[in-house]
Design an enzyme around this catalytic site. Structure first.
Site, PDB file in Angstrom:
ATOM      1  N   GLU A  70      54.997  32.208  40.300  1.00 57.04           N
ATOM      2  CA  GLU A  70      56.149  32.860  40.905  1.00 57.04           C
ATOM      3  C   GLU A  70      56.393  32.431  42.346  1.00 57.04           C
ATOM      4  O   GLU A  70      57.539  32.245  42.756  1.00 57.04           O
ATOM      5  CB  GLU A  70      55.954  34.388  40.872  1.00 57.04           C
ATOM      6  CG  GLU A  70      55.916  35.010  39.491  1.00 57.04           C
ATOM      7  CD  GLU A  70      57.284  35.189  38.886  1.00 57.04           C
ATOM      8  OE1 GLU A  70      58.270  35.162  39.636  1.00 57.04           O
ATOM      9  OE2 GLU A  70      57.363  35.366  37.661  1.00 57.04           O
ATOM     10  N   ASP A  86      69.975  31.679  39.539  1.00 52.53           N
ATOM     11  CA  ASP A  86      69.728  31.593  38.099  1.00 52.53           C
ATOM     12  C   ASP A  86      70.576  32.599  37.329  1.00 52.53           C
ATOM     13  O   ASP A  86      70.319  32.875  36.153  1.00 52.53           O
ATOM     14  CB  ASP A  86      68.246  31.834  37.800  1.00 52.53           C
ATOM     15  CG  ASP A  86      67.786  33.242  38.171  1.00 52.53           C
ATOM     16  OD1 ASP A  86      68.545  33.943  38.873  1.00 52.53           O
ATOM     17  OD2 ASP A  86      66.686  33.628  37.759  1.00 52.53           O
TER      18      ASP A  86
END
Length: 292
Positions: A70, A86
């Site tokens: 992450e 995204d």
């Protein structure tokens, strides 16, 4: 894509020490009269230190692996916040809580319940609107103010604890329940489901963890028949295919870049370290890390 741990490491270590002490005490207290019962009590106490089929150290290493994926660090990044474009709005916190799907909303609501006068509370109405609309638009927050407020809140131990609790409730526990149903016994397989839970979610969508499991079972059958290592390797393949060709087209560009988080765990499997024993040396996205 839900593309980070000093306080929790200390807590896990302290908890393990307390449990170990309880086991020793149980053994010592009754060893003179009922040694078998004392041994059983000691074993039960030690097993109680495990959560979701993982020991505290295995759970910690799984969290640190996910933190690498992450945020490119083994330390949990509670204050991380940015729009990674995204389609999910702002991605924030140790597990990438997003503004479009209610993830971040649940975190902020839980934080506001324990700390009403916090810098993120004012964003709840807009987070509710974004979640209802499944919208990646961040102009109404506005984005820069929300990011700054998240970073400020992350300095509060209560907010970090809320993030930990949300991860356990929404990602870790559902993944471990799935692992239990499948009969998975290795820490590596459980860590892979945990990582997939965080990135893919646990809903009914084609891209979600339950669907990935169903497609894996359709290919090789359940782990009890295929064998856990064979099943896990097939799950790796199914997940890579989903990351490369997700049903949610808005995530496609970012997810295709994330395939190495799966391959990292596959590389660990190739070393036969299914117990996630440390020190664990891993390579992800071209960088090397060591997890104790």
């Amino acid at each position: 894509m839900r593309v980070s741990r000093t306080r929790r490491l200390a807590a896990a270590t302290a908890a393990a020490a307390l449990v170990a002490g309880a086991a020793w005490a149980a053994t010592s207290a009754s060893a003179s009269t009922t040694p078998a019962r004392a041994t059983a009590a000691a074993v039960a106490a030690v097993q109680g230190a495990s959560a979701g089929g993982l020991t505290p150290d295995q759970h910690r290493r799984a969290d640190q692996l996910i933190s690498i994926f992450e945020n490119s660090t083994t330390e949990l990044q509670y204050g991380y916040a940015e729009n990674i474009n995204d389609g999910r709005g702002v991605t924030a916190g140790r597990a990438g809580f997003t503004t479009n799907d209610g993830d971040a909303l649940k975190v902020v609501r839980a934080y506001t319940a324990v700390s009403p006068d916090n810098p993120l509370a004012r964003f709840i109405p807009e987070l509710e609107r974004l979640a209802a609309a499944d919208s990646g638009d961040t102009s109404g927050l506005p984005e820069s103010d929300y990011v700054a407020a998240w970073k400020q809140a992350a300095q509060d131990a209560a907010f970090r604890q809320v993030q930990d609790d949300q991860v356990d409730q929404r990602y870790f526990t559902p993944a471990m329940n799935q692992a239990d149903q499948l009969g998975l016994t290795t820490a590596l397989a459980r860590a892979e489901l945990y990582d997939a839970s965080i990135q893919h979610g646990n809903g009914s969508e084609y891209d979600a963890l339950p669907a990935l499991i169903s497609r894996t079972n359709a290919k090789v059958g359940p782990p009890s028949g295929a064998g856990e290592s064979t099943w896990l390797n097939t799950f790796f393949d199914v997940r890579v295919d989903d990351l490369t060709n997700p049903a949610n087209s808005s995530t496609a560009a970012e997810w295709r870049k994330s395939v190495d988080r799966v391959e990292c765990l596959r590389r660990i499997a190739a070393t036969d370290n299914y117990n996630l024993d440390g020190p664990l040396g891993v390579t992800a996205f071209g960088s090397g890390y060591t997890i104790d």
